[in-house]
Design a protein around this motif. Structure first.
Motif, PDB file in Angstrom:
ATOM      1  N   PHE A  93     -32.380 -27.092  49.034  1.00 40.07           N
ATOM      2  CA  PHE A  93     -32.626 -25.709  49.438  1.00 40.07           C
ATOM      3  C   PHE A  93     -34.119 -25.441  49.567  1.00 40.07           C
ATOM      4  CE2 PHE A  93     -32.848 -21.127  47.846  1.00 40.07           C
ATOM      5  CZ  PHE A  93     -32.683 -20.588  49.114  1.00 40.07           C
ATOM      6  N   ARG A  94     -34.896 -25.880  48.575  1.00 40.74           N
ATOM      7  CA  ARG A  94     -36.354 -25.693  48.643  1.00 40.74           C
ATOM      8  C   ARG A  94     -36.948 -26.402  49.858  1.00 40.74           C
ATOM      9  NH1 ARG A  94     -36.558 -27.667  43.394  1.00 40.74           N
ATOM     10  NH2 ARG A  94     -35.809 -26.092  41.984  1.00 40.74           N
ATOM     11  N   THR A  95     -36.458 -27.602  50.175  1.00 39.30           N
ATOM     12  CA  THR A  95     -36.950 -28.351  51.332  1.00 39.30           C
ATOM     13  C   THR A  95     -36.653 -27.600  52.625  1.00 39.30           C
ATOM     14  OG1 THR A  95     -36.590 -30.427  50.159  1.00 39.30           O
ATOM     15  CG2 THR A  95     -36.806 -30.549  52.556  1.00 39.30           C
ATOM     16  N   VAL A 109     -38.719 -18.791  46.550  1.00 38.31           N
ATOM     17  CA  VAL A 109     -37.867 -19.953  46.304  1.00 38.31           C
ATOM     18  C   VAL A 109     -38.489 -20.889  45.265  1.00 38.31           C
ATOM     19  CG1 VAL A 109     -36.911 -22.013  47.432  1.00 38.31           C
ATOM     20  CG2 VAL A 109     -36.651 -19.791  48.482  1.00 38.31           C
ATOM     21  N   LYS A 110     -39.766 -20.770  44.997  1.00 40.60           N
ATOM     22  CA  LYS A 110     -40.390 -21.578  43.949  1.00 40.60           C
ATOM     23  C   LYS A 110     -39.794 -21.263  42.577  1.00 40.60           C
ATOM     24  CE  LYS A 110     -44.815 -22.276  46.247  1.00 40.60           C
ATOM     25  NZ  LYS A 110     -46.257 -22.001  46.224  1.00 40.60           N
ATOM     26  N   HIS A 142     -37.724  -7.916  39.888  1.00 38.79           N
ATOM     27  CA  HIS A 142     -37.627  -9.062  40.800  1.00 38.79           C
ATOM     28  C   HIS A 142     -36.443  -8.950  41.762  1.00 38.79           C
ATOM     29  CE1 HIS A 142     -40.814 -11.026  38.621  1.00 38.79           C
ATOM     30  NE2 HIS A 142     -40.170 -10.780  37.483  1.00 38.79           N
ATOM     31  N   GLN A 143     -35.952  -7.752  41.941  1.00 39.09           N
ATOM     32  CA  GLN A 143     -34.823  -7.545  42.848  1.00 39.09           C
ATOM     33  C   GLN A 143     -35.205  -7.944  44.272  1.00 39.09           C
ATOM     34  OE1 GLN A 143     -33.705  -3.481  43.415  1.00 39.09           O
ATOM     35  NE2 GLN A 143     -31.808  -3.980  44.467  1.00 39.09           N
ATOM     36  N   GLY A 144     -36.404  -7.622  44.698  1.00 40.85           N
ATOM     37  CA  GLY A 144     -36.856  -7.951  46.048  1.00 40.85           C
ATOM     38  C   GLY A 144     -36.917  -9.450  46.280  1.00 40.85           C
ATOM     39  N   GLU A 145     -37.412 -10.194  45.280  1.00 38.65           N
ATOM     40  CA  GLU A 145     -37.446 -11.646  45.400  1.00 38.65           C
ATOM     41  C   GLU A 145     -36.035 -12.219  45.471  1.00 38.65           C
ATOM     42  OE1 GLU A 145     -39.389  -9.967  43.247  1.00 38.65           O
ATOM     43  OE2 GLU A 145     -41.375 -10.854  43.183  1.00 38.65           O
ATOM     44  N   LYS A 147     -33.457 -10.767  46.819  1.00 44.43           N
ATOM     45  CA  LYS A 147     -32.989 -10.545  48.189  1.00 44.43           C
ATOM     46  C   LYS A 147     -33.621 -11.538  49.153  1.00 44.43           C
ATOM     47  CE  LYS A 147     -31.878  -5.663  47.738  1.00 44.43           C
ATOM     48  NZ  LYS A 147     -32.160  -4.301  48.190  1.00 44.43           N
ATOM     49  N   LEU A 148     -34.894 -11.872  48.932  1.00 46.14           N
ATOM     50  CA  LEU A 148     -35.557 -12.869  49.778  1.00 46.14           C
ATOM     51  C   LEU A 148     -34.905 -14.238  49.625  1.00 46.14           C
ATOM     52  CD1 LEU A 148     -39.328 -11.967  49.343  1.00 46.14           C
ATOM     53  CD2 LEU A 148     -38.045 -11.986  51.478  1.00 46.14           C
ATOM     54  N   ILE A 149     -34.550 -14.607  48.409  1.00 46.55           N
ATOM     55  CA  ILE A 149     -33.889 -15.893  48.179  1.00 46.55           C
ATOM     56  C   ILE A 149     -32.524 -15.907  48.858  1.00 46.55           C
ATOM     57  CG2 ILE A 149     -32.866 -17.368  46.395  1.00 46.55           C
ATOM     58  CD1 ILE A 149     -35.211 -16.435  44.563  1.00 46.55           C
ATOM     59  N   ALA A 150     -31.773 -14.829  48.746  1.00 45.53           N
ATOM     60  CA  ALA A 150     -30.463 -14.747  49.406  1.00 45.53           C
ATOM     61  C   ALA A 150     -30.625 -14.835  50.922  1.00 45.53           C
ATOM     62  CB  ALA A 150     -29.751 -13.455  49.007  1.00 45.53           C
ATOM     63  N   SER A 151     -31.635 -14.175  51.460  1.00 45.97           N
ATOM     64  CA  SER A 151     -31.897 -14.223  52.898  1.00 45.97           C
ATOM     65  C   SER A 151     -32.279 -15.632  53.338  1.00 45.97           C
ATOM     66  CB  SER A 151     -33.016 -13.240  53.251  1.00 45.97           C
ATOM     67  OG  SER A 151     -33.388 -13.378  54.594  1.00 45.97           O
ATOM     68  N   ALA A 152     -33.115 -16.300  52.543  1.00 47.53           N
ATOM     69  CA  ALA A 152     -33.504 -17.668  52.873  1.00 47.53           C
ATOM     70  C   ALA A 152     -32.294 -18.595  52.830  1.00 47.53           C
ATOM     71  CB  ALA A 152     -34.577 -18.147  51.898  1.00 47.53           C
ATOM     72  N   PHE A 153     -31.378 -18.357  51.895  1.00 49.82           N
ATOM     73  CA  PHE A 153     -30.178 -19.180  51.794  1.00 49.82           C
ATOM     74  C   PHE A 153     -29.326 -19.029  53.050  1.00 49.82           C
ATOM     75  CE2 PHE A 153     -25.990 -20.495  50.502  1.00 49.82           C
ATOM     76  CZ  PHE A 153     -26.224 -21.560  49.652  1.00 49.82           C
ATOM     77  N   THR A 154     -29.202 -17.798  53.556  1.00 51.24           N
ATOM     78  CA  THR A 154     -28.396 -17.576  54.758  1.00 51.24           C
ATOM     79  C   THR A 154     -29.020 -18.240  55.976  1.00 51.24           C
ATOM     80  OG1 THR A 154     -29.447 -15.463  55.277  1.00 51.24           O
ATOM     81  CG2 THR A 154     -27.496 -15.398  53.869  1.00 51.24           C
ATOM     82  N   SER A 155     -30.333 -18.467  55.940  1.00 50.13           N
ATOM     83  CA  SER A 155     -30.988 -19.161  57.048  1.00 50.13           C
ATOM     84  C   SER A 155     -30.756 -20.659  56.978  1.00 50.13           C
ATOM     85  CB  SER A 155     -32.496 -18.891  57.023  1.00 50.13           C
ATOM     86  OG  SER A 155     -32.755 -17.526  57.167  1.00 50.13           O
ATOM     87  N   CYS A 156     -30.556 -21.201  55.786  1.00 47.45           N
ATOM     88  CA  CYS A 156     -30.403 -22.648  55.618  1.00 47.45           C
ATOM     89  C   CYS A 156     -28.950 -23.115  55.682  1.00 47.45           C
ATOM     90  CB  CYS A 156     -30.994 -23.082  54.285  1.00 47.45           C
ATOM     91  SG  CYS A 156     -32.790 -22.992  54.246  1.00 47.45           S
ATOM     92  N   TYR A 157     -28.016 -22.272  55.280  1.00 43.81           N
ATOM     93  CA  TYR A 157     -26.616 -22.678  55.212  1.00 43.81           C
ATOM     94  C   TYR A 157     -25.778 -21.733  56.058  1.00 43.81           C
ATOM     95  CZ  TYR A 157     -28.251 -25.403  51.264  1.00 43.81           C
ATOM     96  OH  TYR A 157     -28.928 -26.273  50.465  1.00 43.81           O
TER      97      TYR A 157
END
Length: 179
Positions: A93-95, A109-110, A142-145, A147-157
């Motif tokens: 996921f990080r990659t 994502v870090k 950290h709610q905003g972070e 949401k960013l992680i969830a958004s990044a996940f939807t871009s990768c999978y």
């Protein structure tokens, strides 16, 4: 000559004529024993079908061949770069985010410590979980972070019917999204 019949005390009153234009009252419907028994049997059969579907849940293969996050003992020899199959789901996921994500997504994502459920997708009900080292839950700082992680996940999978849930270090919900 008209005859009147005396009414006996135990006899019901004779039916009265309804008023003009008023519908006649309908007698109450009787439930048949067969109908009740049939519905009961249908309910029992439906219960067995649901229980069978819920317990089948897979291919029946008891071997665990998934790429779940597993602890790996370190060797004294340095390893070469791991292939995509040998990387944990969190590393994969990080990659992906490092290649395709925005700067804010990369920073968020870090903080990902573990990812589960991203390797097994059947497009019926895919449920991935992302664990972080954030604190505070849904109403925390950290709610905003999350949401960013969830958004990044939807871009990768990608899934037809997937849900990713992002948790803080205490297991409290930070965010979720469909992917």
């Amino acid at each position: 000559m008209t005859q009147q019949h005396p009414q006996q005390p135990n006899q019901p009153h004779p039916p009265q004529q309804p008023e003009y234009g008023a519908p006649a009252p309908q007698p109450p419907k009787k439930r048949s024993v067969g109908k009740i028994a049939g519905l009961g049997c249908a309910g029992v059969i439906a219960l067995f079908v649901i229980a069978g579907v819920a317990t089948s849940g897979g291919s029946g293969d008891s071997g665990d061949a998934s790429n779940k996050d597993k602890a790996v003992a370190t060797d004294s020899k340095p390893k070469k770069a791991a292939s995509a199959d040998e990387k944990s789901q969190a590393e994969q996921f990080r990659t992906c985010v490092a290649k395709n994500g925005t700067d804010t997504e990369k920073a968020a994502v870090k903080h990902v410590t573990k990812v589960t459920g991203a390797d097994k997708r059947n497009d019926i009900l895919d449920a991935a979980e992302v664990f972080t080292d954030f604190t505070g839950g849904l109403t925390g700082p950290h709610q905003g972070e999350g949401k960013l992680i969830a958004s990044a996940f939807t871009s990768c999978y990608e899934s037809k019917n997937g849900l990713v849930t992002v948790y803080d270090k205490d297991g409290e919900l930070l965010a979720n999204a469909n992917y």
